[in-house]
Scaffold this motif. Sequence first.
Motif, mmCIF file in Angstrom:
data_model
loop_
_atom_site.group_PDB
_atom_site.id
_atom_site.type_symbol
_atom_site.label_atom_id
_atom_site.label_comp_id
_atom_site.label_asym_id
_atom_site.label_seq_id
_atom_site.Cartn_x
_atom_site.Cartn_y
_atom_site.Cartn_z
ATOM 1 N N ASN A 98 0.829 -1.218 0.000
ATOM 2 C CA ASN A 98 0.000 0.000 0.000
ATOM 3 C C ASN A 98 0.857 1.260 0.000
ATOM 4 O O ASN A 98 0.561 2.234 -0.690
ATOM 5 N N ILE A 99 1.929 1.228 0.814
ATOM 6 C CA ILE A 99 2.841 2.385 0.868
ATOM 7 C C ILE A 99 3.474 2.604 -0.503
ATOM 8 O O ILE A 99 3.554 3.739 -0.998
ATOM 9 N N GLU A 100 3.915 1.532 -1.124
ATOM 10 C CA GLU A 100 4.539 1.601 -2.456
ATOM 11 C C GLU A 100 3.600 2.266 -3.467
ATOM 12 O O GLU A 100 4.003 3.095 -4.279
ATOM 13 N N ARG A 101 2.307 1.904 -3.380
ATOM 14 C CA ARG A 101 1.317 2.434 -4.328
ATOM 15 C C ARG A 101 0.923 3.878 -4.015
ATOM 16 O O ARG A 101 0.676 4.660 -4.922
ATOM 17 N N ALA A 102 0.837 4.210 -2.735
ATOM 18 C CA ALA A 102 0.166 5.457 -2.345
ATOM 19 C C ALA A 102 1.085 6.585 -1.908
ATOM 20 O O ALA A 102 0.680 7.747 -1.934
ATOM 21 N N ASN A 103 2.308 6.277 -1.476
ATOM 22 C CA ASN A 103 3.089 7.327 -0.814
ATOM 23 C C ASN A 103 3.481 8.470 -1.738
ATOM 24 O O ASN A 103 3.624 9.608 -1.304
ATOM 25 N N ALA A 104 3.636 8.193 -3.015
ATOM 26 C CA ALA A 104 3.952 9.276 -3.962
ATOM 27 C C ALA A 104 2.835 10.311 -3.993
ATOM 28 O O ALA A 104 3.083 11.506 -4.151
ATOM 29 N N ALA A 105 1.589 9.850 -3.802
ATOM 30 C CA ALA A 105 0.448 10.767 -3.823
ATOM 31 C C ALA A 105 0.208 11.424 -2.467
ATOM 32 O O ALA A 105 -0.145 12.607 -2.398
ATOM 33 N N GLY A 160 -20.868 5.731 13.699
ATOM 34 C CA GLY A 160 -20.348 4.812 12.690
ATOM 35 C C GLY A 160 -18.920 5.190 12.336
ATOM 36 O O GLY A 160 -18.361 6.156 12.863
ATOM 37 N N ARG A 161 -18.323 4.422 11.430
ATOM 38 C CA ARG A 161 -16.938 4.691 11.026
ATOM 39 C C ARG A 161 -16.917 5.203 9.593
ATOM 40 O O ARG A 161 -17.795 4.899 8.801
ATOM 41 N N PHE A 162 -15.888 5.998 9.294
ATOM 42 C CA PHE A 162 -15.841 6.698 8.017
ATOM 43 C C PHE A 162 -14.544 6.356 7.268
ATOM 44 O O PHE A 162 -13.483 6.292 7.859
ATOM 45 N N GLU A 163 -14.676 6.167 5.980
ATOM 46 C CA GLU A 163 -13.524 5.856 5.130
ATOM 47 C C GLU A 163 -13.519 6.811 3.940
ATOM 48 O O GLU A 163 -14.557 7.078 3.349
ATOM 49 N N PRO A 164 -12.333 7.311 3.552
ATOM 50 C CA PRO A 164 -12.277 8.122 2.336
ATOM 51 C C PRO A 164 -12.422 7.226 1.089
ATOM 52 O O PRO A 164 -12.063 6.053 1.128
ATOM 53 N N GLU A 165 -12.949 7.796 0.036
ATOM 54 C CA GLU A 165 -12.984 7.070 -1.236
ATOM 55 C C GLU A 165 -11.592 7.091 -1.829
ATOM 56 O O GLU A 165 -10.970 8.143 -1.942
ATOM 57 N N GLN A 166 -11.101 5.934 -2.231
ATOM 58 C CA GLN A 166 -9.708 5.870 -2.691
ATOM 59 C C GLN A 166 -9.559 6.499 -4.075
ATOM 60 O O GLN A 166 -10.205 6.101 -5.030
ATOM 61 N N TRP A 167 -8.693 7.514 -4.161
ATOM 62 C CA TRP A 167 -8.386 8.174 -5.435
ATOM 63 C C TRP A 167 -6.900 8.032 -5.762
ATOM 64 O O TRP A 167 -6.458 8.394 -6.844
ATOM 65 N N TRP A 168 -6.131 7.526 -4.803
ATOM 66 C CA TRP A 168 -4.678 7.463 -4.951
ATOM 67 C C TRP A 168 -4.264 6.020 -5.237
ATOM 68 O O TRP A 168 -4.957 5.068 -4.904
ATOM 69 N N GLY A 169 -3.109 5.848 -5.809
ATOM 70 C CA GLY A 169 -2.436 4.541 -5.937
ATOM 71 C C GLY A 169 -3.176 3.470 -6.691
ATOM 72 O O GLY A 169 -4.227 3.067 -6.359
#
Length: 491
Positions: free
Chosen positions: A33-40, A482-491
Amino acid sequence: MTDLTKLTIAEAREGLKSKTFTSLELTEAFLANIERANAALNAYVVVTDDKARDMAKASDEKLAKGEGGALEGIPLGIKDLFATKGIHTQACSHILDGFQPPYESTVTSNLWADGAVMLGKLNMDEFAMGSSNETSYYGNVINPWRKKGSNTDLVPGGSSGGSAAAVAGRLCMGATATDTGGSIRQPAAFTGTVGIKPTYGRCSRWGIVAFASSLDQAGPIAHTVRDSAILLKSMASVDARDTTSVDIAVPDYEAAIGQSVKGLKIGIPREYQVDGMPDEINALWQQGIDWLRTAGAEIVEISLPHTKYALPAYYIVAPAEASSNLARYDGVRYGLRVPGKDIVDMYENTRAAGFGEEVKRRILIGTYVLSAGYYDAYYLKAQKVRTLIKRDFDLAWANGVDAILTPATPNAAFAPGEITDPVQMYLNDIFTVTVNMAGLPGISVPAGLNSEGLPLGLQLIGKPFDEATLFKVGQVIEDAAGRFEPEQWWG
């Protein structure tokens, strides 16, 4: 198999014990996940992938023998303010270029002793000075959340912006953070995560790069109230090397989760009803009051009359301590050195090149308020105000109040560059600084989304060393919201 990075720490702990998956598998999932997302997202400044794999393998060996610790095999991110032996520790400042300490902070030592796995060091505002993670030498951290239908980047809050963004973006299971005036609770609110600043003295400050020594306190950022309770239990300890750490037994915070709040008295401070506060924040606060009342808590209005002086007093005390603490960075012993014609010139050149604008601003303010002729007028007066702020809370506790409910922030996350006036930026801490000035515990729990789909948090403030009540009440808010999650736009 479920996506391992979607698990909470509590769920992963059970999966590891039941051998549904290994710590190495869990760690590899986060490294991917870090490999995919950290650039963003720019949440990590250093990824310790080889060390993480070695620690995960060691955890798997322990788990196989049934010898695992409380956090055995759980992958965490570490804010760049915590000393990690032989690994980049620079407080995200140019002046500490290349610094790799020969020692480990007490908090991280406690985590490793309980079996946690280190994924890397997390981005932050330089020397923890900032409310938006825009002052880091390594560039802005980007919030995983975006407004509905928008591609505009948002800040994750600060100074623990990397910690909050990494948790919200599923780049670690939980993260260490620090809070001097709101630096755990504000980014937690901006990213839909849970962040607790424990009582001053609950966690050792040894091995944490100092900003304002009488205000700094370490704490965790995690997905859930339960996860933050699990992490704080491991982070907290008394420490002979930190004389401000307190020798009070650390309770099993997790045991408080799910307990009834019936009969608890929750204070609502009228002074937190500030001018110009968005209607959405007010509505959220009222919603929180209703949830707690429905759960059986008694709601009482209280007064904390010196609240309005907290922010100006904080911005005297904190910079004063910062100017004293940061005097050690001179280019002589470690970090950056910029040559000069003599030693004074070398000091000046090193500090001019090494410190960022916000850090320089606070050093200048701090040096000014400590200088001859101004010490009594500013610093001494601010310390007296601090005593009055603490007394306001003491009176609330004496009147039977068990915890206080307030908004966590005056607004949702904003865009990088949107706030350029330092005073306007400092106002982001308006609901959080009183807690540090009084040395109290405070937790931010995600409580809803605004009209643009961004998370908002509610803050609970507790009695000294009564974090357990905050976890208990915080769970009620989490269950209702409840719990909240962002919609994934990165990676």
